[in-house]
Scaffold this motif. Structure first.
Motif: not given
Length: 283
Positions: A180, A240, A243-244, A249-252, A254-255, A258
């Motif tokens: 990433h 985030i 990156t967007e 973007p990278f879901a990791a 966001d995880s 969270d």
């Protein structure tokens, strides 16, 4: 002393390298593989069946694709009195199940997690963690050392796999982060080769923080807060957005945010980032 006979079940990249290491040390080595052609070029006794290969030696090393394959290969084979060393990757519970099966069938079981690429087996660049039967570890320590540095982690056959899945998770997290980072660099007109030296320098500087986090996690005390959850929550939100905006973007991320958000919502914002590990326990 005459070198003792050893059996290797499975001649994929790992199994073949294991067999070659034993052969180089002068051990008579029996091998079996579903495709006998894989034994080409090995000065080994090629068995027609797993049962024939197992009968040839006191030490049997299994190196097949996965736990299911290991079960299939050993199914119906007389393993009484044998030392089974399984180098097949799997979960901790899969290793424990095979250890129980071995005990029920009169064999001793040792599970190994390999940290090497096949071409380094038998060199200083190879290391294997083992857990399970202390008797197998002690009796065959000299032969196991031919494959790489040996670390014995105790009698729980699943412990080596427990370390393995945790280490591999960290490895893939690092690789995912690097890929990433390279994508972000490329989006910004930066070469990945120019980025990597700076990234490695920063990651090296972070090593002490990992030891600190580990101590906090083991103690369950997160009051230090030098790298607080609230501070990292803000940093992750910024990252985030960045990156967007760059289209990568990278879901990791966001995880991870969270996990942090849950702890902040529970009132722990001023505590250490390491406390985010508790969000895993909550599922």
């Amino acid at each position: 002393m005459t070198p003792e006979a050893i059996t290797v079940l499975g001649l994929g990249n790992l199994g073949r390298a294991v067999a070659q290491a034993f052969l180089r040390a002068g051990h008579p080595t029996a091998v079996w593989n579903r495709s006998a052609a894989k034994a080409s070029g090995l000065a080994a006794a090629v068995a027609a069946t797993p049962a024939e290969a197992v009968a040839a030696s006191g030490l049997v090393v299994v190196a097949v694709l996965d736990n299911q394959a290991a079960q299939q290969v050993l199914h119906g084979v007389d393993v009484r009195g044998r030392a089974l060393v399984n180098l097949t990757s799997g979960t901790p519970e899969e290793a424990r199940n095979l250890a129980r099966w071995a005990a029920e069938n009169g064999a001793d079981y040792l599970h190994g997690a390999v940290y090497a690429v096949p071409q380094t087996i038998g060199t200083d660049a190879s290391a294997i963690n083992y857990s399970g039967s202390p008797a197998v570890h002690e009796r065959w320590s000299e032969q196991l050392a031919l494959l790489g540095k040996v670390t014995f982690l105790g009698e729980d056959a699943g412990r080596a796999s427990g370390y393995d899945v945790a280490i591999l998770s960290g490895m893939y997290g690092l690789l995912g982060g690097f890929l990433h980072a390279a994508a972000l660099a490329r989006a910004g007109g930066i070469k990945a080769t120019d980025l990597t030296s700076m990234l490695l320098s920063w990651l090296t500087d972070m090593h002490p923080a990992l030891h600190t986090f580990a101590e906090e996690i083991d103690s369950g005390s997160y009051a230090g807060g030098e790298s607080s959850l609230a501070m990292n929550q803000s940093g992750l939100a910024l990252l985030i957005r960045a990156t967007e905006s760059q289209g990568v973007p990278f879901a990791a991320l966001d995880s991870l945010k969270d996990l942090v958000d849950r702890q902040v919502a529970d009132g722990h914002g001023e505590e250490s980032l390491a406390r985010a590990v508790e969000s895993f326990a909550r599922g």
